[in-house]
Design an enzyme around this catalytic site. Structure first.
Site, mmCIF file in Angstrom:
data_model
loop_
_atom_site.group_PDB
_atom_site.id
_atom_site.type_symbol
_atom_site.label_atom_id
_atom_site.label_comp_id
_atom_site.label_asym_id
_atom_site.label_seq_id
_atom_site.Cartn_x
_atom_site.Cartn_y
_atom_site.Cartn_z
ATOM 1 N N ASP B 68 -27.444 60.003 45.677
ATOM 2 C CA ASP B 68 -28.500 60.195 46.669
ATOM 3 C C ASP B 68 -28.763 61.669 46.891
ATOM 4 O OD1 ASP B 68 -30.135 58.396 47.925
ATOM 5 O OD2 ASP B 68 -28.424 57.387 48.901
ATOM 6 N N TYR B 162 -49.385 74.339 45.851
ATOM 7 C CA TYR B 162 -48.395 74.099 44.791
ATOM 8 C C TYR B 162 -48.031 75.415 44.099
ATOM 9 C CZ TYR B 162 -46.477 72.298 40.387
ATOM 10 O OH TYR B 162 -45.685 72.040 39.311
ATOM 11 N N LYS B 166 -44.395 77.267 43.774
ATOM 12 C CA LYS B 166 -43.774 77.571 42.471
ATOM 13 C C LYS B 166 -43.534 79.071 42.324
ATOM 14 C CE LYS B 166 -43.172 73.661 40.159
ATOM 15 N NZ LYS B 166 -41.794 73.183 39.901
#
Lengths: 457, 256
Positions: B68, B162, B166
């Site tokens: 997990d 995004y 990054k």
């Protein structure tokens, strides 16, 4: 005791890992270090391993995250006992230092590998062999006794007649039974610092094998350099050198006045930075062709210096750098006599792949030692160097592993940096026996190297 | 342990459902890796990663363990790394592949969604990356492979949420790599261009695309030679050297 976290690699300069390096001066300090490494718990338990001059090609003298016991400062010095023709030296003593003194006194080491820059401890742990294996076996066969510090901190004096199981598990045991601190081993008398060499050039593999099989027994030392890039009819051509220690009467009159003058030389060092792929199929082919052409077709009784005959590469300091930033992979296997077709297939495959190896040597092994993990056994051994970044290298060597295993042969652990555990386990059928002895002196597995982790020894 | 020809024994994939991540793991398994941990949200629930595990077993993995892992819960990250090490021992390679691409128009309308995406794509990597680094440093070896993107090399108007995440990740990974210098642990930054996957299915293809398999090949080659930054395809390095120099007025109008 100085301790320093450092990045370490073997001679191949591949797969660096960091460890705490300590340089003990006494056996007591070694015991202290091992007990300390054993006290760590859980994931902090990273183990310990001894290191000498780092000439194993792969990861045998590294212990990622753990402790590396550098034996260089262990009580230097040596004692020659002329009565029993033995020498006693600390494990960190290099054969290079030892030879300087031994030759002067008219002695030579019983076995020397292709470099003199190895320690006595490393020579025993890897059970090294030399050009005289066919008559004198490996280094372990000449050891009379040694002092081993085991992980419990105990100091044990062992030998072939004293706790032989532990002794033979230590010979060729890659440092996994304890830290060797001192050893006593046989030495041989020599009259001069020269060797009398016979050289023959062989035109192809069949004649190489034939000449070696026929004439090995007449010589103390034999080895064959082999041109692994020669193809077609010339495949497996080589330059065969065979020698005896020279006697005073063999020397030219000028040298007879000081026959034991030993002059090892380092003529050059490799540059610090070498571009990748300097050693490629073309440059190595040019070298091999020139080397073959330069060798005499047939020569008899030439006098060579000990160092130039035994350790030609030591003339170039840090020659391993020539392979560039990605390092080199050394591959050495042995296949039993009768398995020549396997040897031939591998040589043919290397030639057809254009694998750039310029340090390939072929040798016939004699009887091995009783050590369960010792590499040499009667048969043919081929050792070669290849650039680690050669495309397709992993697959090529894996296919050789399978052929060597099928032929009943094995790989040399001191040179390995890439084999798979299952293959190595199958190649050393006495591994279980060795593990039992190891278990008795290191039940908690304190002694471990990157090699041992990788190969699950 | 990593061997001399770049093969490893154990791999931890953070972002256990990442297509690129799985392609890299599969490649490493084919090259000899035997133990794999797939860490993803809900991975330990039944049937969540069965298909990926089957695929890796078929490629030759002896052990594939689910774990997990929630990028949005930085407080758990160190424990996740410890748990992974308990499952397979030393972590030879950790692939940091989680993140979301999302849709720029949605982000501009929903700042909270944008911040969540930035967490998954950037800040989650800060806590996870540092936890991994501590572990690799202690074991004295190991490589953290960080999946960056050319989108972060120069952030574009068309996907700046995004792209910015990054860019942050790329910068973080470079600094982390420098911090780990000489410790035995290393960071390898992978900068792919457009890769057609499920995550990118909603955006139209860009020039110089690469497949997930090509990214995997480039990573494997980089591991063999110890590369620090891998561009896929390689020519994007030169393309972006040029794009970086474009005037802002032109760059602003880049369609996507």
């Amino acid at each position: 005791m100085r301790r320093q976290r450092r990045l370490l690699t073997g001679w191949g300069r591949t797969a660096p890992t960091a460890a705490t390096v300590a340089r003990p001066r006494t056996t007591e300090e070694v015991a202290l270090l091992l007990r300390e490494a054993g006290r760590r718990e859980g994931t902090r338990r990273r183990g310990a391993i001894a290191r000498g001059l780092g000439r194993s090609y792969g990861d045998a003298a590294q212990c990622a995250g753990g402790l590396v016991v550098d034996c260089a400062d262990l009580a230097p010095g040596y004692r020659i006992d002329p009565e029993s023709s033995t020498v006693t030296a600390s494990s960190g003593t290099s054969l290079a230092d030892l030879m300087e003194h031994l030759v002067e006194h008219g002695y030579f080491v019983p076995v020397t590998p292709g470099t003199r820059h190895v320690t006595v401890g490393g020579a025993i742990s890897a059970d090294i062999h030399g050009k005289n294996h066919h008559v004198d076996s490996s280094f372990g066969a000449h050891v009379r006794s040694l002092t081993l510090v085991t992980p419990d901190g105990a100091e044990r004096r062992i030998g072939p007649d004293r706790d032989p199981d532990l002794f033979w598990a230590t010979v060729g045991g890659m440092g996994m039974t304890g830290v060797i601190t001192e050893a006593t081993f046989g030495i041989i008398p020599v009259e001069t610092a020269g060797v009398r060499v016979d050289t023959d050039r062989t035109p192809d593999l069949d004649s190489t094998l034939a000449v070696m099989s026929e004439t090995d027994d007449h010589y103390h030392y034999t080895v064959c350099w082999i041109d692994l890039l020669a193809r077609g009819r010339a495949m497996g051509r080589g330059v065969l050198t065979r020698a005896h220690h020279a006697q005073v009467t063999d020397l030219p009159p000028r040298r007879r006045r000081a026959p034991l003058r030993y002059t090892p030389r380092t003529v050059a060092g490799a540059p610090l930075r070498v571009p990748p792929r300097l050693l490629n199929t073309w440059s190595v082919r040019a070298f091999n062709t020139a080397y073959y052409a330069r060798a005499p077709k047939r020569a008899r009784g030439q006098i060579h210096e000990l160092s130039s005959f035994f350790h030609p590469l030591d003339a170039v300091r840090d020659w391993n750098r020539m392979y560039g930033p990605h390092g080199l992979v050394q591959y050495q296997f042995v296949v039993p006599f009768g398995e020549e077709p396997t040897l031939r297939r591998i040589v043919a495959r290397l030639a057809s792949a254009g694998a750039p190896s310029f340090l390939a040597v072929l040798k016939r092994f004699g009887e091995g030692t009783p050590a369960p993990l010792s590499f040499p056994c009667p048969g043919w051994t081929l050792a070669l160097d290849l650039p680690a970044d050669l495309p397709g290298l992993a697959r090529l060597l894996r296919s050789f592993d399978e052929q060597v295993l099928a032929a009943g042969g094995r790989l040399y652990l001191a040179k390995d940096s890439r084999a798979e555990p299952a293959v190595v386990h199958a190649m050393y059928p006495r591994l279980g026996e060795w593990r039992r002895v190891r278990q008795s002196v290191d039940p908690e597995g304190v002694l471990v190297s990157d090699l041992a982790r990788r190969l699950e020894l | 342990m990593r061997n001399a020809v770049g093969a490893v024994d154990s791999v931890l994939l953070l972002g256990g459902r990442s297509e690129i991540g799985l392609a890299i793991v599969e490649r490493l398994v084919r090259d000899g890796a035997r133990k794999v941990v797939l860490a993803a949200r809900g991975a330990e629930e039944p049937d969540r990663i069965t298909a990926s595990a089957e695929r890796l077993r078929a490629a030759g993995a002896a052990e594939v363990r689910p774990l997990d892992f929630d990028a949005a819960r930085p407080g758990t990250h160190a424990d996740v790394i410890d748990a992974a090490a308990k499952l397979v021992g030393d972590l030879d390679i950790v692939i940091d592949a989680f993140g979301v691409l999302g849709e720029q128009t949605v982000f501009e309308a929903d700042p909270v969604a944008a911040a969540d995406a930035a967490t998954a794509t950037f800040t989650g990597h800060v806590s996870a990356g540092l936890a991994v680094a501590a572990r690799l440093k202690e074991q004295g070896h190991g490589i953290l492979v960080v999946l960056s993107s050319v989108a972060g090399v120069r952030v574009r108007r068309a996907n700046f949420v995004y792209g910015a995440a990054k860019a942050g990740l790329d910068g973080f990974a470079q600094g982390l790599g420098d911090a780990l210098h000489e410790t035995g642990a290393r960071v390898m930054i992978v900068r792919p261009g457009y890769v057609p996957t499920q995550m990118s299915a909603h955006v139209s293809a860009a020039p110089f695309p690469a497949t997930a398999e090509q990214v995997a090949d480039a990573v494997a080659a980089g591991l063999r030679t110890g590369s620090e930054i891998v561009w896929v395809p390689r020519k994007l390095r030169f393309v972006f050297a040029g794009l970086r120099l474009l005037p802002r007025a032109v760059w602003r109008r880049m369609p996507r």
